[in-house]
Design a protein around this motif. Structure first.
Motif, mmCIF file in Angstrom:
data_model
loop_
_atom_site.group_PDB
_atom_site.id
_atom_site.type_symbol
_atom_site.label_atom_id
_atom_site.label_comp_id
_atom_site.label_asym_id
_atom_site.label_seq_id
_atom_site.Cartn_x
_atom_site.Cartn_y
_atom_site.Cartn_z
ATOM 1 N N GLY A 11 0.802 -1.167 0.271
ATOM 2 C CA GLY A 11 -0.034 -0.020 0.135
ATOM 3 C C GLY A 11 0.822 1.112 0.011
ATOM 4 N N ARG A 12 2.226 0.990 -0.111
ATOM 5 C CA ARG A 12 3.072 2.431 0.030
ATOM 6 C C ARG A 12 3.856 2.533 -1.366
ATOM 7 N NH1 ARG A 12 6.300 1.072 5.643
ATOM 8 N NH2 ARG A 12 6.282 -0.739 4.632
ATOM 9 N N ALA A 13 3.451 1.792 -2.425
ATOM 10 C CA ALA A 13 3.916 1.770 -3.680
ATOM 11 C C ALA A 13 3.501 3.203 -4.196
ATOM 12 C CB ALA A 13 3.617 0.799 -4.424
ATOM 13 N N ILE A 14 4.482 3.574 -5.305
ATOM 14 C CA ILE A 14 3.943 4.946 -6.089
ATOM 15 C C ILE A 14 2.546 4.618 -6.386
ATOM 16 C CG2 ILE A 14 4.377 6.289 -8.007
ATOM 17 C CD1 ILE A 14 6.601 6.449 -5.530
ATOM 18 N N LEU A 15 1.668 5.792 -6.460
ATOM 19 C CA LEU A 15 0.284 5.554 -6.998
ATOM 20 C C LEU A 15 0.093 5.500 -8.555
ATOM 21 C CD1 LEU A 15 -1.399 8.514 -4.496
ATOM 22 C CD2 LEU A 15 -1.158 5.705 -4.222
ATOM 23 N N ASP A 16 -0.805 4.710 -8.894
ATOM 24 C CA ASP A 16 -0.800 4.444 -10.253
ATOM 25 C C ASP A 16 -1.643 5.731 -10.984
ATOM 26 O OD1 ASP A 16 0.496 2.063 -10.448
ATOM 27 O OD2 ASP A 16 -1.057 1.125 -9.135
ATOM 28 N N GLU A 28 -9.747 8.238 -16.842
ATOM 29 C CA GLU A 28 -11.248 8.815 -16.835
ATOM 30 C C GLU A 28 -12.202 7.317 -16.842
ATOM 31 O OE1 GLU A 28 -14.506 11.741 -18.929
ATOM 32 O OE2 GLU A 28 -12.422 11.632 -19.624
ATOM 33 N N GLY A 29 -12.641 7.196 -15.937
ATOM 34 C CA GLY A 29 -13.669 6.247 -15.769
ATOM 35 C C GLY A 29 -13.225 4.782 -15.477
ATOM 36 N N ALA A 30 -11.792 4.831 -15.228
ATOM 37 C CA ALA A 30 -11.217 3.282 -15.186
ATOM 38 C C ALA A 30 -11.166 2.987 -13.534
ATOM 39 C CB ALA A 30 -9.580 3.546 -15.752
ATOM 40 N N PRO A 31 -11.138 1.667 -13.520
ATOM 41 C CA PRO A 31 -11.106 1.258 -11.872
ATOM 42 C C PRO A 31 -9.737 1.692 -11.468
ATOM 43 C CG PRO A 31 -11.024 -0.521 -13.566
ATOM 44 C CD PRO A 31 -11.142 0.651 -14.328
ATOM 45 N N TYR A 32 -9.883 1.906 -10.033
ATOM 46 C CA TYR A 32 -8.316 1.912 -9.218
ATOM 47 C C TYR A 32 -7.959 0.571 -9.180
ATOM 48 C CZ TYR A 32 -9.446 6.785 -7.779
ATOM 49 O OH TYR A 32 -9.541 8.053 -8.028
ATOM 50 N N LYS A 33 -6.435 0.544 -9.169
ATOM 51 C CA LYS A 33 -5.907 -0.833 -8.931
ATOM 52 C C LYS A 33 -5.939 -1.258 -7.585
ATOM 53 C CE LYS A 33 -1.447 -2.983 -9.862
ATOM 54 N NZ LYS A 33 -0.070 -2.626 -10.396
ATOM 55 N N ARG A 34 -6.155 -2.288 -7.383
ATOM 56 C CA ARG A 34 -6.200 -2.975 -5.949
ATOM 57 C C ARG A 34 -4.689 -3.479 -5.500
ATOM 58 N NH1 ARG A 34 -11.410 -3.620 -7.391
ATOM 59 N NH2 ARG A 34 -12.860 -3.176 -5.887
ATOM 60 N N VAL A 35 -4.011 -3.253 -4.240
ATOM 61 C CA VAL A 35 -2.770 -3.568 -3.885
ATOM 62 C C VAL A 35 -2.987 -4.345 -2.682
ATOM 63 C CG1 VAL A 35 -1.524 -1.538 -5.134
ATOM 64 C CG2 VAL A 35 -2.281 -1.505 -2.842
ATOM 65 N N PRO A 36 -2.303 -5.446 -2.460
ATOM 66 C CA PRO A 36 -2.358 -6.117 -1.479
ATOM 67 C C PRO A 36 -1.690 -5.945 -0.377
ATOM 68 C CG PRO A 36 -0.690 -7.292 -2.824
ATOM 69 C CD PRO A 36 -1.289 -5.706 -3.642
ATOM 70 N N LEU A 37 -2.105 -6.118 0.918
ATOM 71 C CA LEU A 37 -1.484 -5.965 2.201
ATOM 72 C C LEU A 37 -0.881 -7.233 2.749
ATOM 73 C CD1 LEU A 37 -3.762 -3.401 3.973
ATOM 74 C CD2 LEU A 37 -1.612 -2.778 2.752
ATOM 75 N N SER A 38 0.328 -7.009 3.345
ATOM 76 C CA SER A 38 0.964 -8.118 4.060
ATOM 77 C C SER A 38 1.724 -7.627 5.414
ATOM 78 C CB SER A 38 2.064 -8.853 3.292
ATOM 79 O OG SER A 38 3.003 -7.931 2.999
ATOM 80 N N ASP A 39 1.495 -8.620 6.499
ATOM 81 C CA ASP A 39 2.053 -8.229 7.699
ATOM 82 C C ASP A 39 3.495 -8.840 7.926
ATOM 83 O OD1 ASP A 39 -0.082 -7.141 8.409
ATOM 84 O OD2 ASP A 39 -1.256 -8.726 9.526
#
Length: 386
Positions: free
Chosen positions: A120-125, A129-140
């Motif tokens: 969740g700390r990677a450079i934002l994509d 317009e009208g496109a979905p946001y990319k989902r990024v995984p979290l790990s512990d």
């Protein structure tokens, strides 16, 4: 019997009552009635004169305490004053661990999980317009911290009180306060050091370089060039140079110098063929010095006196070491053993009269603490063998 004090009252009025009400039970002593607060103030002033007054004041206060040590309320009030003196000494005593470790509170004796959410700390994509946001995984990433009870008992005999003018009690707060602080420093240092030296399982890099300005600069470059699990840079606003006492002078000479000698590879302005060049001392602004005498107490290796460490500042986002305390029990607890029995005619006997079996008087201190390593990305160690 009352006593008139030449020195100013160190506790007065409502402030004295508030302090007394808040702290009297901390050491396991009987809480007195409201009418006892005046006696508590009087006892506190006596103890203050005994420890810190002039020779005349100290002698007079000591005689008064000694003469009244077995009378009704004084032992309990003296116990409360001793407990407050212990806490004051504890707060005043210098520590080493706060220079390189962060503090954490735990609710119980079960291991506490210190979770570092990765991802969740990677450079934002870029999102069209009208496109979905990319989902990024979290790990512990988990770091387990647990605390343990530590303590000891200091025996004081009845004869000590009678023959030594209360010297045994005079030094008790200092002894117990220093023991508690020493324990914290020992526990914190042992998180990254053992008898064989620096714990290689924790440190990403363990070098062999001696402590020089060029080698400190090399270590700084090494840790600041590291990347986290997402390939992002490790941001370390400030670093800590931790050394044993044998390297203190060397470290001070390096960090306090106006100019330092660094590798010629680190600057484009170096003359051709030069191996080292002189540069302004930029390390002074980047590194804070911590001299840790516990390093050579724990480390039994041949390189104990030459091993040095670079660690992240404990107030930053990536501490290397955490020291834990049990919530509500962050400071030492001082108690006196009460096994004196009762008088034939009835009535309790003060602990300072000694135990039923052998007249001994025992003070016990309890301190709950522990430590763990956290993030190794800002940590570097070198045994100084080359």
């Amino acid at each position: 019997m009352s006593v008139t004090m030449d020195a100013p009252q160190i506790l007065t009025g409502a402030a004295a009552e508030a302090v007394a009400s808040e702290n009297l039970n901390a050491g396991g002593f009987r809480k007195p009635a409201v009418r006892d607060f005046t006696k508590l103030v009087e006892t506190a002033n006596l103890w203050h004169d005994f420890l810190h007054g002039s020779i005349r004041e100290s002698k007079r206060a000591g005689l008064y305490i000694q003469e009244n040590i077995t009378t009704s309320d004084l032992p309990y009030l003296l116990g409360a004053v001793l407990d407050r003196e212990l806490l004051n000494k504890y707060e005043e005593y210098p520590t080493v661990w706060q220079g390189f470790a962060t503090k954490s509170l735990v609710r119980d004796f079960k291991p506490k999980k210190l979770n570092d959410l990765l991802g969740g700390r990677a450079i934002l994509d870029v999102v069209g317009e009208g496109a979905p946001y990319k989902r990024v995984p979290l790990s512990d990433a988990e770091y387990s911290l647990s605390v343990a009870k530590r303590g000891n008992i200091i025996p004081v005999t009845f004869e000590d009180l009678v023959n030594d003018d209360l010297d045994a009690l005079r030094n008790l707060p200092d002894r117990q306060a220093s023991a508690a602080r020493f324990t914290e420093d020992y526990v914190a240092t042992s998180a990254i050091v053992d008898a064989a030296g620096s714990k290689t399982a924790f440190f990403v890099t363990v070098g062999t370089d001696k402590l020089t300005a060029a080698n400190i600069a090399k270590a700084v470059s090494t840790v600041t060039a590291r990347k986290d699990s997402e390939g992002l840079p490790v941001i370390l606003p400030k670093l800590v140079l931790m050394v044993p006492p044998a390297l203190q002078i060397t470290a001070l000479e390096i960090l306090n110098a106006v100019e330092i000698e660094v590798s010629a590879d680190s600057t484009a302005a170096a003359p051709r063929g030069a191996k080292t060049v002189r540069a302004s001392n930029y390390l002074k602004a980047m590194v804070t010095l911590v001299v840790n005498p516990w390093l050579t107490v724990i480390d039994k290796s041949a390189n104990a006196g030459s091993t040095w460490y670079l660690l992240p500042d404990p107030s930053g986002p990536r501490p290397a070491v955490a020291v834990g305390f049990l919530r509500g029990h962050e400071t030492p607890d001082l108690r006196v053993k009460a096994d004196t029995g009762q008088r034939i005619g009835g009535g309790a006997i003060s602990p300072e009269d000694g135990s039923f079996d052998d007249d001994s008087i025992e003070y016990r201190v309890r301190h709950v603490t522990g430590s763990t390593t956290v993030d190794p990305l800002g940590a570097y160690a070198s045994n100084g063998s080359n």
